[in-house]
Scaffold this motif. Structure first.
Motif, PDB file in Angstrom:
ATOM      1  N   ALA A  97       0.836  -1.208   0.000  1.00  0.00           N
ATOM      2  CA  ALA A  97       0.000   0.000   0.000  1.00  0.00           C
ATOM      3  C   ALA A  97       0.872   1.259   0.000  1.00  0.00           C
ATOM      4  O   ALA A  97       0.552   2.241  -0.676  1.00  0.00           O
ATOM      5  CB  ALA A  97      -0.937  -0.005   1.201  1.00  0.00           C
ATOM      6  N   ARG A  98       1.989   1.227   0.738  1.00  0.00           N
ATOM      7  CA  ARG A  98       2.910   2.387   0.731  1.00  0.00           C
ATOM      8  C   ARG A  98       3.558   2.551  -0.636  1.00  0.00           C
ATOM      9  O   ARG A  98       3.739   3.665  -1.112  1.00  0.00           O
ATOM     10  CB  ARG A  98       3.977   2.218   1.811  1.00  0.00           C
ATOM     11  CG  ARG A  98       3.474   2.446   3.202  1.00  0.00           C
ATOM     12  CD  ARG A  98       4.613   2.599   4.207  1.00  0.00           C
ATOM     13  NE  ARG A  98       5.634   1.574   4.138  1.00  0.00           N
ATOM     14  CZ  ARG A  98       5.609   0.436   4.808  1.00  0.00           C
ATOM     15  NH1 ARG A  98       4.602   0.157   5.599  1.00  0.00           N
ATOM     16  NH2 ARG A  98       6.588  -0.435   4.691  1.00  0.00           N
ATOM     17  N   ALA A 100       2.208   1.623  -3.499  1.00  0.00           N
ATOM     18  CA  ALA A 100       1.153   2.116  -4.393  1.00  0.00           C
ATOM     19  C   ALA A 100       0.897   3.606  -4.180  1.00  0.00           C
ATOM     20  O   ALA A 100       0.567   4.325  -5.126  1.00  0.00           O
ATOM     21  CB  ALA A 100      -0.135   1.331  -4.171  1.00  0.00           C
ATOM     22  N   ALA A 101       1.079   4.075  -2.952  1.00  0.00           N
ATOM     23  CA  ALA A 101       0.888   5.496  -2.658  1.00  0.00           C
ATOM     24  C   ALA A 101       2.097   6.330  -3.065  1.00  0.00           C
ATOM     25  O   ALA A 101       2.050   7.560  -3.018  1.00  0.00           O
ATOM     26  CB  ALA A 101       0.594   5.692  -1.171  1.00  0.00           C
ATOM     27  N   GLY A 102       3.195   5.702  -3.448  1.00  0.00           N
ATOM     28  CA  GLY A 102       4.386   6.429  -3.872  1.00  0.00           C
ATOM     29  C   GLY A 102       5.272   6.894  -2.743  1.00  0.00           C
ATOM     30  O   GLY A 102       6.108   7.782  -2.926  1.00  0.00           O
ATOM     31  N   VAL A 103       5.134   6.283  -1.569  1.00  0.00           N
ATOM     32  CA  VAL A 103       5.925   6.695  -0.405  1.00  0.00           C
ATOM     33  C   VAL A 103       7.371   6.217  -0.509  1.00  0.00           C
ATOM     34  O   VAL A 103       8.293   6.928  -0.139  1.00  0.00           O
ATOM     35  CB  VAL A 103       5.273   6.179   0.897  1.00  0.00           C
ATOM     36  CG1 VAL A 103       6.125   6.485   2.107  1.00  0.00           C
ATOM     37  CG2 VAL A 103       3.881   6.774   1.051  1.00  0.00           C
ATOM     38  N   GLN A 108       8.086   0.838  -7.377  1.00  0.00           N
ATOM     39  CA  GLN A 108       7.022   1.455  -8.158  1.00  0.00           C
ATOM     40  C   GLN A 108       6.116   0.363  -8.709  1.00  0.00           C
ATOM     41  O   GLN A 108       6.560  -0.720  -9.049  1.00  0.00           O
ATOM     42  CB  GLN A 108       7.652   2.246  -9.310  1.00  0.00           C
ATOM     43  CG  GLN A 108       6.705   2.719 -10.354  1.00  0.00           C
ATOM     44  CD  GLN A 108       7.449   3.311 -11.544  1.00  0.00           C
ATOM     45  OE1 GLN A 108       8.627   3.642 -11.453  1.00  0.00           O
ATOM     46  NE2 GLN A 108       6.758   3.447 -12.649  1.00  0.00           N
ATOM     47  N   ARG A 165      -2.878  -4.436  -9.166  1.00  0.00           N
ATOM     48  CA  ARG A 165      -2.806  -2.985  -9.011  1.00  0.00           C
ATOM     49  C   ARG A 165      -3.997  -2.506  -8.195  1.00  0.00           C
ATOM     50  O   ARG A 165      -5.101  -2.995  -8.365  1.00  0.00           O
ATOM     51  CB  ARG A 165      -2.814  -2.282 -10.373  1.00  0.00           C
ATOM     52  CG  ARG A 165      -1.512  -2.408 -11.103  1.00  0.00           C
ATOM     53  CD  ARG A 165      -1.453  -1.564 -12.342  1.00  0.00           C
ATOM     54  NE  ARG A 165      -2.660  -1.732 -13.163  1.00  0.00           N
ATOM     55  CZ  ARG A 165      -3.344  -0.715 -13.672  1.00  0.00           C
ATOM     56  NH1 ARG A 165      -2.960   0.499 -13.469  1.00  0.00           N
ATOM     57  NH2 ARG A 165      -4.404  -0.932 -14.405  1.00  0.00           N
ATOM     58  N   PRO A 168      -8.825   2.517  -8.098  1.00  0.00           N
ATOM     59  CA  PRO A 168      -9.411   3.649  -7.390  1.00  0.00           C
ATOM     60  C   PRO A 168     -10.848   3.354  -6.992  1.00  0.00           C
ATOM     61  O   PRO A 168     -11.599   2.707  -7.706  1.00  0.00           O
ATOM     62  CB  PRO A 168      -9.350   4.795  -8.418  1.00  0.00           C
ATOM     63  CG  PRO A 168      -9.158   4.148  -9.747  1.00  0.00           C
ATOM     64  CD  PRO A 168      -8.541   2.806  -9.499  1.00  0.00           C
TER      65      PRO A 168
END
Length: 169
Positions: A97-98, A100-103, A108, A165, A168
């Motif tokens: 989840a991190r 996917a959020a781009g953290v 990637q 993936r 949304p």
């Protein structure tokens, strides 16, 4: 006479033990036939639950016979393995989840190009990060190496695993 006596009393006991062990063996076989990065964690959780229940049943039937590990020891080891397996799976999901959020900039998620002509051959041997269980693996987890090359504007990336993936909504 010994065969008849042993078959009469041994067969039901053997079937009971075989059915009991089939749960653990089935988990290991499924992890081998349907490989994924979380397969060992699933087997670890199944083994922990197996030891936990086995220790609880042994505690109910224990009459003080000498044993190598007490039933409470089996319960404690089983509980520890179960908690470890569940914690590793939850940590993997939280990390995904991190990503996917781009953290985490080193990792990637990208669209999998399995039907595209421009698909990379590196995607063919990838294992799913999490066992799909019928869900489409439409994403690729990419490791982005830190590029220290002055002639490149983007860091090179290498596919590491297949994944679903996040959609949304």
């Amino acid at each position: 006479m010994g065969t008849w006596f042993g078959g009469f009393y041994g067969a039901p006991l053997g079937l009971a033990f075989g059915a009991w062990y089939a749960v653990l063996a089935g988990s290991a076989v499924r992890a081998r036939l349907d490989p994924s990065h979380d397969g060992p964690d699933r087997v670890l959780t199944a083994a922990g639950l197996w030891l936990l229940l086995g220790g609880a049943c042994a505690k109910l039937a224990w009459w003080g016979a000498p044993v190598a590990l007490s039933p409470w020891g089996l319960v404690a080891v089983g509980l520890g393995l179960t908690v470890l397996g569940v914690a590793r799976r939850r940590a993997r999901l939280a990390w995904l989840a991190r990503v996917a959020a781009g953290v985490d900039p080193r990792w990637q998620l990208d669209v999998r190009r399995s039907d595209d002509v421009h698909r990379s051959d590196d995607e063919t041997g990838l294992l799913p990060l999490i066992r799909p269980d019928g869900r489409p693996q439409d994403g690729v987890l990419l490791y982005r190496a830190h590029g220290h090359d002055r002639y490149r504007s983007a860091s090179p990336s290498a596919p590491a695993a297949l994944t679903e993936r996040p959609h949304p909504g």
